[in-house]
Design an enzyme around this catalytic site. Structure first.
Site, short mmCIF file in Angstrom:
data_model
loop_
_atom_site.label_atom_id
_atom_site.label_comp_id
_atom_site.label_asym_id
_atom_site.label_seq_id
_atom_site.Cartn_x
_atom_site.Cartn_y
_atom_site.Cartn_z
N LYS A 109 -42.02 -120.87 66.95
CA LYS A 109 -40.61 -120.49 66.67
C LYS A 109 -39.64 -121.42 67.39
O LYS A 109 -38.79 -120.99 68.18
CB LYS A 109 -40.35 -119.03 67.05
CG LYS A 109 -41.15 -118.03 66.22
CD LYS A 109 -40.67 -116.62 66.46
CE LYS A 109 -41.53 -115.60 65.78
NZ LYS A 109 -42.85 -115.42 66.42
N ASP A 160 -33.86 -125.68 68.84
CA ASP A 160 -33.22 -126.50 69.87
C ASP A 160 -32.35 -127.52 69.13
O ASP A 160 -32.21 -127.44 67.90
CB ASP A 160 -34.32 -127.19 70.73
CG ASP A 160 -33.84 -127.51 72.14
OD1 ASP A 160 -32.70 -128.00 72.28
OD2 ASP A 160 -34.60 -127.28 73.09
N ASP A 186 -47.38 -120.39 66.03
CA ASP A 186 -46.13 -119.64 65.85
C ASP A 186 -45.23 -119.88 67.06
O ASP A 186 -45.03 -119.01 67.90
CB ASP A 186 -46.45 -118.15 65.67
CG ASP A 186 -45.24 -117.34 65.26
OD1 ASP A 186 -44.22 -117.94 64.86
OD2 ASP A 186 -45.31 -116.10 65.34
#
Ligand SMILES: O=c1ccn([C@@H]2O[C@H](COP(=O)(O)O)[C@@H](O)[C@H]2O)c(=O)[nH]1
Length: 236
Positions: free
Chosen positions: A68, A71, A66
Site C-alpha cells: 500500500k 508517497d 500488499d
C-alpha cells in the site's frame, strides 16, 4: 491470462497476517499444496518477511506484496522498481493520481502488476466523511477506478460490493481483487464492506483475499479448501 483462465484454486489469496517469518512458514506448510497464492502485508513485511517473497516464489507460489505505497511520485517509482526485483506478482499502491503514475513508471516493462487500493474495505461513507472526503464509497471507488485505468494501472482492490459497477467501468482489462471476504457465519472484525466467497465471485471478482478466517482457524487447510470449493461452485 484472461480472467476466465484463472483456476478456481488460484483465485484464493491467503493473507499471511502472522507475527513472524517462522509463523508464516509454518502456515504455508500447513496449507501445503492447497494454497497457491499468498499475500504479505504490513505485519509480516515489517517483521522481516520481504525475503519470503522470493523464497515462496521459488517454491512455485504467487505473492501479492500488499505494501500500500503512498508517497511523492519519485519515491513510489523507486520503491516499485525495488519491489519488481523481489519476485512478487502484485503490489499495491493507494489510488491517488501521483502515486499511481509513479508506480506505473517504476513498473516499466516488469512482469509485476500494480493494484490500486480504491477505498479500504474497513471504511463506510461515514468514515470517508470523517476523513474529509466529500464523496461516498461508491462514488470515490468509481472515480478512482477511472483514474487508475487512464494511468495504466493493472488492477483494483475494492470490496466485492463495488465489483459489479467496476466491471462496467474497466471491463475485463483490469484484475479485480477483493478483500472483505467472510465465509458465512465468520466474524466480520473491522471489515465493513463484506461478502461471502461465492457471492463475491458471482459478482465478478477475479481474486479473493482472505486473512483471519483462514490463518486464525483451528484447521486453516480445511477452511481454505472450503472457500475454494465455494469459488468453484460459483464459477459453475
Ligand atoms: O481494502 C483493503 C485492502 C487490503 N486489505 C487487506 O486484506 C486482508 C484482509 O484480512 P481479513 O483478516 O480477511 O480481514 C488484510 O491483510 C488487509 O490488510 C483489506 O482488508 N482491505
Amino acid at each position: 491470462m484472461t480472467p476466465a483462465e484463472i483456476a478456481p484454486k488460484d483465485r484464493l489469496i491467503v493473507a499471511l497476517d502472522v507475527p513472524s517469518v517462522d509463523a508464516a512458514e509454518a502456515m504455508v506448510g500447513r496449507l501445503g499444496d492447497s494454497v497457491t497464492f499468498y499475500k504479505i502485508g504490513y505485519q509480516l513485511a515489517y517483521a522481516g518477511g520481504l525475503p519470503l517473497i522470493g523464497k515462496l516464489a521459488d517454491k512455485g507460489k504467487k505473492i501479492f506484496a500488499d505494501l500500500k505505497m503512498h508517497d511523492i511520485g519519485n519515491t513510489v517509482t523507486r520503491g516499485v522498481e525495488s519491489v519488481a526485483k523481489l519476485g512478487a506478482t502484485f503490489v499495491t499502491v493507494h489510488a491517488y493520481p501521483q502515486t499511481m503514475k509513479g508506480a506505473v513508471e517504476g513498473r516499466g516493462s516488469a512482469s509485476l502488476k500494480i493494484l490500486a487500493v480504491t477505498v479500504l474495505t474497513s471504511y463506510n461513507d461515514d468514515d470517508l466523511h470523517a476523513a474529509g472526503y466529500r464523496l461516498g464509497v461508491s462514488e470515490l471507488v468509481e472515480a478512482r477506478a477511472q483514474q487508475a485505468q487512464v494511468l495504466g494501472i493493472d488492477g483494483l482492490v475494492s470490496s466485492p460490493e463495488e465489483v459489479g459497477s467496476l466491471r462496467k467501468i474497466v471491463g475485463h482489462q483490469m484484475r479485480l481483487v477483493t478483500p472483505g471476504i467472510r465465509p458465512a457465519g465468520s466474524a466480520s472484525g473491522d471489515q465493513k464492506r463484506i461478502m461471502t466467497p461465492g457471492r463475491a465471485i458471482s459478482a465478478g471478482a477475479d481474486y479473493l483475499v482472505v486473512g483471519r478466517p483462514v490463518v486464525e482457524a483451528a484447521d486453516p487447510k480445511a477452511i481454505a479448501e472450503s472457500i475454494q470449493a465455494e469459488v468453484a461452485q460459483a464459477l459453475g
